[in-house]
Design a protein around this motif. Structure first.
Motif, PDB file in Angstrom:
ATOM      1  N   GLN A  21       0.844  -1.212   0.000  1.00  0.00           N
ATOM      2  CA  GLN A  21       0.000   0.000   0.000  1.00  0.00           C
ATOM      3  C   GLN A  21       0.878   1.260   0.000  1.00  0.00           C
ATOM      4  OE1 GLN A  21      -3.138  -0.857  -0.606  1.00  0.00           O
ATOM      5  NE2 GLN A  21      -2.299  -2.900  -0.276  1.00  0.00           N
ATOM      6  N   ASP A  66      -5.515  -8.357  -4.465  1.00  0.00           N
ATOM      7  CA  ASP A  66      -6.025  -8.268  -5.834  1.00  0.00           C
ATOM      8  C   ASP A  66      -6.098  -9.633  -6.492  1.00  0.00           C
ATOM      9  OD1 ASP A  66      -6.381  -5.360  -6.152  1.00  0.00           O
ATOM     10  OD2 ASP A  66      -4.237  -5.339  -5.691  1.00  0.00           O
ATOM     11  N   THR A  97      -6.365 -14.855   3.298  1.00  0.00           N
ATOM     12  CA  THR A  97      -6.595 -14.232   1.995  1.00  0.00           C
ATOM     13  C   THR A  97      -7.840 -13.352   2.001  1.00  0.00           C
ATOM     14  OG1 THR A  97      -7.725 -16.242   1.236  1.00  0.00           O
ATOM     15  CG2 THR A  97      -5.411 -16.012   0.649  1.00  0.00           C
ATOM     16  N   GLU A  98      -8.753 -13.620   2.917  1.00  0.00           N
ATOM     17  CA  GLU A  98      -9.978 -12.817   2.943  1.00  0.00           C
ATOM     18  C   GLU A  98      -9.908 -11.648   3.924  1.00  0.00           C
ATOM     19  OE1 GLU A  98     -13.134 -15.665   3.469  1.00  0.00           O
ATOM     20  OE2 GLU A  98     -12.912 -16.408   1.402  1.00  0.00           O
ATOM     21  N   THR A  99      -8.903 -11.660   4.817  1.00  0.00           N
ATOM     22  CA  THR A  99      -8.772 -10.568   5.788  1.00  0.00           C
ATOM     23  C   THR A  99      -8.288  -9.297   5.092  1.00  0.00           C
ATOM     24  OG1 THR A  99      -8.300 -12.127   7.543  1.00  0.00           O
ATOM     25  CG2 THR A  99      -7.604  -9.876   7.931  1.00  0.00           C
ATOM     26  N   PHE A 100      -7.419  -9.484   4.073  1.00  0.00           N
ATOM     27  CA  PHE A 100      -6.851  -8.336   3.362  1.00  0.00           C
ATOM     28  C   PHE A 100      -7.459  -8.283   1.968  1.00  0.00           C
ATOM     29  CE2 PHE A 100      -3.973  -9.941   6.478  1.00  0.00           C
ATOM     30  CZ  PHE A 100      -3.580  -8.799   7.157  1.00  0.00           C
ATOM     31  N   SER A 101      -7.538  -7.063   1.423  1.00  0.00           N
ATOM     32  CA  SER A 101      -8.149  -6.970   0.092  1.00  0.00           C
ATOM     33  C   SER A 101      -7.094  -7.199  -0.986  1.00  0.00           C
ATOM     34  CB  SER A 101      -8.854  -5.633  -0.087  1.00  0.00           C
ATOM     35  OG  SER A 101      -8.012  -4.582   0.295  1.00  0.00           O
ATOM     36  N   THR A 111      -8.206  -6.926 -10.070  1.00  0.00           N
ATOM     37  CA  THR A 111      -8.403  -5.915  -9.038  1.00  0.00           C
ATOM     38  C   THR A 111      -9.351  -6.500  -8.004  1.00  0.00           C
ATOM     39  OG1 THR A 111      -8.145  -4.149 -10.661  1.00  0.00           O
ATOM     40  CG2 THR A 111      -9.183  -3.544  -8.577  1.00  0.00           C
ATOM     41  N   GLU A 112      -8.857  -6.602  -6.775  1.00  0.00           N
ATOM     42  CA  GLU A 112      -9.653  -7.173  -5.683  1.00  0.00           C
ATOM     43  C   GLU A 112     -10.353  -8.465  -6.115  1.00  0.00           C
ATOM     44  OE1 GLU A 112     -11.971  -4.154  -3.794  1.00  0.00           O
ATOM     45  OE2 GLU A 112     -10.193  -3.030  -3.190  1.00  0.00           O
ATOM     46  N   ARG A 113      -9.598  -9.334  -6.705  1.00  0.00           N
ATOM     47  CA  ARG A 113     -10.000 -10.686  -7.095  1.00  0.00           C
ATOM     48  C   ARG A 113     -10.968 -10.715  -8.281  1.00  0.00           C
ATOM     49  NH1 ARG A 113      -9.242 -14.140  -2.538  1.00  0.00           N
ATOM     50  NH2 ARG A 113      -9.176 -15.760  -4.122  1.00  0.00           N
TER      51      ARG A 113
END
Ligand SMILES: [Zn+2]
Ligand SMILES: [Zn+2]
Length: 268
Positions: free
Chosen positions: A63, A101, A95-99, A253-255
């Motif tokens: 970030q 890509d 993997t789901e705690t953080f956004s 982008t964000e999966r």
């Protein structure tokens, strides 16, 4: 041009600061890169990976780089996660705690056998080639039953040291391809193979053609473990993709997948 597979020193076997990777990418004219560093929870690979506790630091570092290089290059956050069914819940939680890509799924240690290290029995020739391929494909199928990843990294990795099976695994591979298509996974064209004994990209051209025929999307990554690796062999990679009939590459982008026309890609 995009490079969707870049490591960092957090995995204990890549050199160069994260910012240096970004600078090299900017110098090479890339317009988007994605850090895809290792998250391997189990032995024996966890020494060559960030720990689960380091994931927040890694995510935050990306970030910060996004801010620093804003206007120069787009930077995405991803993880290359090793298949580890006994830790599937933990992986999903991380993997789901953080956004992130994009999440890549890899199988460097099928059945806890190391098929990547140059000191491994696989490299040294002490394992049965057909057995290792059989194990790899069967584990890959099991990996596909999980849905924590978007991209399959270096799908024909067992060929790394130039060992090819004497029996034909086409039927197994075709079954695998059907699952990839049905689950809408993306396959990675990984150019690190040109620097390995096998001396070709992952996957081989015939697999790229099969993926294209089946309508499977592909993305592109250098698997850089050093800043100078960023964008390596991308001219050859794009030729392979074009020859196989690909006109687009996948970015994320964000999966969520977005296709980029190959003709729009410049740089490297
Ligand atoms: Zn890998
Ligand atoms: Zn990698």
């Amino acid at each position: 041009m995009i490079d969707y597979h870049i490591h960092t020193p957090l995995c204990n076997h890549a050199r160069g600061k994260m910012g240096t990777y970004v600078k090299r990418a900017v110098e090479k004219g890339l317009h988007e890169i994605c850090f895809l560093d290792h998250l391997t929870i189990s032995e024996p690979g966890n020494r060559l990976s960030m720990t689960p506790g380091e994931v927040p630091l890694y995510f935050q570092a990306i970030q910060n780089l996004k801010q620093t290089f804003r206007g120069d290059i787009s930077i995405k956050a991803g993880l290359e996660v090793d298949f580890s069914p006994e830790h599937a819940d933990l992986i999903k939680q991380i993997t789901e705690t953080f956004s992130f890509d994009v999440i890549g799924g890899s199988l460097h240690f099928p059945g806890n056998i190391d098929i990547v290290n140059s000191r491994s029995g696989w490299k040294q020739g002490s394992l049965d080639t057909n057995d290792v391929y059989r194990l790899y494909f069967s584990q890959l199928k099991t990996m596909f039953e999980y849905d924590y990843f978007d991209v399959i990294c270096h799908i024909d990795l067992p060929k790394k040291f130039g060992r090819k099976p004497s029996i034909n695994f086409e039927k197994e591979f075709d079954e695998i391809l059907t699952v990839i298509r049905d689950k809408n996974f993306t396959v990675e064209l990984n150019t690190s193979g040109y620097n390995h004994p096998v001396s070709e990209a992952y996957p081989a051209f015939d697999i790229i053609k099969k993926c294209q025929k089946s309508g499977v999307s592909m993305t592109l990554g250098s698997d850089a473990h050093h800043p100078d690796d960023v964008g390596r062999h991308f001219g050859r990679a794009i030729s392979l993709l074009r020859s196989a009939g690909y006109t687009k590459l996948a970015s994320f982008t964000e999966r969520r997948r977005m296709d980029i026309p190959i003709e729009n890609l410049t740089g490297v």
